[in-house]
Write a protein that holds these residues in place. Structure first.
Motif, short mmCIF file in Angstrom:
data_model
loop_
_atom_site.label_atom_id
_atom_site.label_comp_id
_atom_site.label_asym_id
_atom_site.label_seq_id
_atom_site.Cartn_x
_atom_site.Cartn_y
_atom_site.Cartn_z
N ALA A 206 2.93 -0.30 -13.65
CA ALA A 206 2.46 -0.57 -12.25
C ALA A 206 3.52 -0.56 -11.40
CB ALA A 206 1.70 -1.82 -12.32
N ALA A 207 4.77 -1.27 -11.81
CA ALA A 207 6.05 -1.59 -10.91
C ALA A 207 6.61 -0.16 -10.71
CB ALA A 207 6.78 -2.30 -11.87
N GLU A 208 6.70 0.75 -11.67
CA GLU A 208 7.26 2.02 -11.26
C GLU A 208 6.66 2.86 -10.23
OE1 GLU A 208 9.99 3.53 -12.03
OE2 GLU A 208 10.96 2.47 -13.92
N LEU A 209 5.05 2.90 -10.36
CA LEU A 209 3.90 3.40 -9.38
C LEU A 209 4.32 2.78 -8.01
CD1 LEU A 209 1.94 5.69 -8.89
CD2 LEU A 209 0.35 3.90 -9.75
N SER A 210 4.32 1.46 -8.01
CA SER A 210 4.56 0.74 -6.76
C SER A 210 5.89 1.21 -5.95
CB SER A 210 4.63 -0.63 -7.03
OG SER A 210 5.02 -1.50 -5.67
N ARG A 214 5.95 3.24 -2.41
CA ARG A 214 6.66 2.56 -1.32
C ARG A 214 7.99 3.32 -0.87
NH1 ARG A 214 7.75 -1.63 -3.72
NH2 ARG A 214 9.86 -1.16 -4.23
N ASP A 215 8.73 3.99 -1.83
CA ASP A 215 10.12 4.38 -1.53
C ASP A 215 10.16 6.19 -1.29
OD1 ASP A 215 11.26 2.05 -2.03
OD2 ASP A 215 11.63 2.59 -4.27
N ASP A 216 8.92 6.58 -1.79
CA ASP A 216 8.83 7.90 -1.65
C ASP A 216 7.48 8.67 -0.91
OD1 ASP A 216 11.49 8.83 -3.49
OD2 ASP A 216 10.38 7.48 -4.64
N ARG A 257 3.17 -10.51 -3.98
CA ARG A 257 4.16 -10.17 -3.06
C ARG A 257 4.15 -8.74 -2.70
NH1 ARG A 257 7.20 -14.36 -5.14
NH2 ARG A 257 8.90 -12.53 -5.91
N GLN A 258 4.17 -7.96 -3.70
CA GLN A 258 4.55 -6.46 -3.43
C GLN A 258 3.08 -5.80 -3.06
OE1 GLN A 258 7.85 -4.49 -6.04
NE2 GLN A 258 6.56 -5.94 -7.25
N GLY A 259 2.00 -6.66 -2.97
CA GLY A 259 0.71 -5.79 -2.86
C GLY A 259 0.10 -5.39 -3.89
N ILE A 260 0.36 -5.66 -5.04
CA ILE A 260 -0.09 -5.29 -6.35
C ILE A 260 -1.32 -6.14 -6.56
CG2 ILE A 260 -0.08 -4.54 -8.77
CD1 ILE A 260 2.78 -3.85 -8.25
N ARG A 261 -2.59 -5.70 -6.77
CA ARG A 261 -3.61 -6.89 -7.04
C ARG A 261 -3.59 -7.30 -8.57
NH1 ARG A 261 -9.07 -4.99 -4.75
NH2 ARG A 261 -8.86 -3.44 -6.26
N VAL A 262 -3.72 -8.65 -8.87
CA VAL A 262 -3.57 -8.89 -10.52
C VAL A 262 -5.03 -9.66 -10.48
CG1 VAL A 262 -2.50 -10.38 -12.00
CG2 VAL A 262 -1.09 -9.35 -10.17
N ARG A 263 -5.49 -8.89 -11.49
CA ARG A 263 -7.06 -9.44 -11.95
C ARG A 263 -7.27 -9.92 -13.33
NH1 ARG A 263 -11.18 -6.87 -8.95
NH2 ARG A 263 -12.45 -8.32 -10.25
N THR A 264 -6.61 -11.20 -13.62
CA THR A 264 -6.65 -11.63 -14.95
C THR A 264 -7.82 -12.12 -15.31
OG1 THR A 264 -5.59 -13.61 -14.34
CG2 THR A 264 -4.14 -12.14 -15.03
N ARG A 265 -8.32 -12.33 -16.60
CA ARG A 265 -9.56 -12.93 -17.04
C ARG A 265 -10.65 -11.87 -16.62
NH1 ARG A 265 -8.93 -18.38 -18.57
NH2 ARG A 265 -6.82 -19.02 -17.80
N THR A 266 -10.02 -10.63 -16.77
CA THR A 266 -11.25 -9.59 -16.28
C THR A 266 -11.44 -8.70 -17.64
OG1 THR A 266 -10.61 -9.93 -14.02
CG2 THR A 266 -11.69 -7.79 -14.64
N ALA A 267 -12.72 -8.49 -18.07
CA ALA A 267 -12.78 -7.58 -19.07
C ALA A 267 -13.60 -6.37 -18.58
CB ALA A 267 -13.95 -8.04 -19.87
N ILE A 268 -13.44 -5.12 -19.17
CA ILE A 268 -13.98 -3.86 -18.86
C ILE A 268 -15.15 -3.67 -19.75
CG2 ILE A 268 -13.67 -1.64 -18.36
CD1 ILE A 268 -11.69 -3.33 -16.62
N ALA A 269 -16.38 -3.24 -19.13
CA ALA A 269 -17.37 -3.03 -20.06
C ALA A 269 -17.74 -1.42 -20.30
CB ALA A 269 -18.59 -3.73 -19.34
N MET A 394 12.14 -7.37 -22.40
CA MET A 394 12.40 -7.19 -21.01
C MET A 394 11.00 -6.33 -20.35
SD MET A 394 16.26 -5.77 -21.28
CE MET A 394 15.89 -4.53 -22.62
N ALA A 395 11.07 -6.56 -18.91
CA ALA A 395 9.92 -5.89 -18.37
C ALA A 395 10.47 -5.70 -17.04
CB ALA A 395 8.50 -6.49 -18.56
N TYR A 396 10.29 -4.46 -16.43
CA TYR A 396 10.84 -4.24 -14.98
C TYR A 396 9.56 -4.43 -14.18
CZ TYR A 396 11.93 -1.26 -10.86
OH TYR A 396 12.25 -1.02 -9.77
N LEU A 397 9.92 -5.03 -12.95
CA LEU A 397 8.85 -5.60 -12.01
C LEU A 397 8.90 -4.78 -10.73
CD1 LEU A 397 9.34 -9.26 -12.51
CD2 LEU A 397 7.57 -7.69 -13.69
N GLY A 398 9.84 -3.73 -10.46
CA GLY A 398 9.88 -3.11 -8.99
C GLY A 398 10.64 -3.74 -8.28
N GLY A 399 11.31 -2.90 -7.37
CA GLY A 399 12.15 -3.23 -6.37
C GLY A 399 13.30 -3.93 -6.75
N TRP A 400 13.84 -3.18 -7.89
CA TRP A 400 15.14 -3.58 -8.36
C TRP A 400 15.03 -5.00 -9.11
CZ3 TRP A 400 20.04 -1.31 -5.82
CH2 TRP A 400 19.89 0.03 -5.66
#
Length: 475
Positions: A206-210, A214-216, A257-269, A394-400
């Motif tokens: 998600a971070a890489e796609l954001s 945004r950049d390209d 803050r980057q505009g990525i929606r976070v939907r926790t506690r959400t199950a997929i049926a 480690m985890a990358y979160l986008g925007g350096w």
């Protein structure tokens, strides 16, 4: 295992028939114990590199003829890196072993053989490979939890072909949405990118796609930016549940803050070709769905059935503390069968399915087998048990920006340096989050690259991306 005695024919003068040194080495190698390694991932590649091939006749079986540096796979899916930056050919390890591009279908424990099927196009039929020692490192599959439609419509991120398909699909979505006969409502559907799974794989993609959008893509599709949405779904209460809770909270806030929606506690049926069906029966349209929810056993692991012990929750093979596969009684090791990496776990200590676990297990088992090949009065039981040393997450979160968690999984969350008043600070308190953590993230993965070639390619492509942006060619 001792080599069989070699008897040379005698001449009339009772002198041994001379052999060339090369012929002698080939004969000794042909009579050496046969080690078959199933898989070319982190564990299998490490064993192939470290195992003493002068003492063993080594055969590797894998459906792909390369090793993948998986921590940077998400970067290739959007063009931050090119695919060849994260791959290493298996055959580059030398010519003193045999390699077959094939899948292992079944292990015949009674006859000590592996039944394989070639994955080379146009090569039919199966073949059997006998073994004296077997090392199972076949990894794991993405877990769909038997949710209808996932296997048919979702994209996974486990290998280079997966990253290639995702990269093409993202560009397809933007080209599709830019067509003159596409309505605004349809544009919003096509440009909704859904990621199911809030672990490191889902978060980093998600971070890489954001960054890519945004950049390209913003420069070439400015009229579509108001239609783009990116959502991360997870059934857990927070993203990155295995990380320190302060770092997980930072990641959540950073995404919002980057505009990525976070939907926790959400199950997929369920999943259709155009919509996600949530557990509450709401439907959310999407253009791309990336599924990154965890792992499950491969068909080979499942095919062992009741001949080997399995973890009841994950389906992974159960091993003792020396990586030997346990029989159905969960106590007695199977003769000369070892399992490593994502396909296995220890019976007395569950291990995470990560690259660093598999790599450490590969180093350990190589040392055990090498010592076993040298000594005549030594057994595997004489070796110290395998001990996992956690080197951090480690985890990358986008925007350096990134997060780095150096404490062991399950340890209590530490207070941040902003609340401790400067007392008792650890290295993790200084690099835990932000730009410095990003620098640590990049430096670590550059250092871990397994070949000089990739140690050159990776920073070169990072620099080219920084200067010229990511390539948006669709091919």
């Amino acid at each position: 295992m001792l080599l069989r005695t070699i008897t040379s024919p005698l001449t009339a003068g009772s002198r041994a028939h001379p052999r060339s040194p090369v012929a002698t080495r080939r004969l000794l190698h042909a009579l050496a114990p046969r080690v078959v390694v199933l898989g070319s991932g982190w564990a299998g590649f490490e064993i192939l590199r470290d195992l003493d091939k002068r003492r063993y006749d080594v055969t590797v079986v894998s459906p792909r003829n390369y090793f993948v540096f998986t921590p940077l796979l998400a970067s290739t899916s959007v063009g931050t890196l090119e695919f060849r930056c994260i791959t290493e050919p298996v055959r580059s390890r030398g010519d003193n072993f045999k390699f077959y591009e094939a899948t292992a279908d079944r292990i015949d424990l009674d006859n000590r053989a592996v039944l394989c099927s070639s994955t080379v196009e146009g090569v039919p039929g199966q073949f059997a490979i006998p073994y004296d020692k077997l090392v199972v490192t076949v990894g794991a599959r993405s877990n769909t939890f038997d949710i209808p439609g996932v296997r048919e419509h979702a994209f996974f991120l486990k290998d280079v072909p997966d990253a290639r398909r995702i990269r093409q699909r993202v560009l397809d979505c933007f080209e599709w949405a830019s067509q003159p006969n596409v309505s605004p409502a349809e544009q919003s559907r096509i440009l909704h990118f859904a990621v199911v799974g809030g672990g490191p794989t889902g978060v980093e993609f998600a971070a890489e796609l954001s960054d890519f959008v945004r950049d390209d893509l913003r420069r070439v599709y400015p009229h579509l930016m108001d239609r783009v949405t990116l959502t991360v779904y997870d059934v857990a209460p927070t993203l990155l549940g295995t990380f320190d809770r302060n770092l997980a909270a930072y990641a959540d806030a950073r995404f919002r803050r980057q505009g990525i929606r976070v939907r926790t506690r959400t199950a997929i049926a369920g999943v259709t070709a155009r919509e996600l069906i949530l557990a509450d029966q709401r439907r959310e349209p999407y253009g791309l769905l990336v599924w990154a929810t965890g792992l499950t056993a491969t068909p080979l692991v499942t095919s062992l059935g009741d001949r080997a012990a399995h973890d009841p929750r994950s389906g992974r093979i159960l091993c003792d503390d020396r990586l030997r596969v346990l029989g159905p009684d969960r106590r007695t090791p199977l003769p000369d069968v070892f399992a490593l990496g994502d396909c296995a776990t220890l019976t007395n200590h569950g291990l995470p399915a990560t690259a660093q676990v598999a790599k450490q297990q590969g180093i350990y088992l190589s040392r055990v087998l090498n010592r076993l090949g040298r000594a005549t009065d030594w057994t595997v039981d004489d070796e110290r048990p395998f001990t996992y040393r956690h080197l951090g997450s480690m985890a990358y979160l986008g925007g350096w920006k990134a997060i780095v968690d150096l404490q062991k999984p399950g340890a209590p969350a530490s207070a941040s340096k902003r609340t401790t008043g400067g007392n008792g600070l650890r290295l993790a308190d200084y690099i835990g989050e932000g730009r410095l953590a990003w620098l640590f993230w990049r430096t670590s993965y550059f250092t871990m690259s397994v070949s000089p070639k990739n140690k050159i390619l990776i920073p070169v492509y990072w620099f080219l991306t920084w200067v010229f942006g990511r390539d948006i060619s669709r091919f």
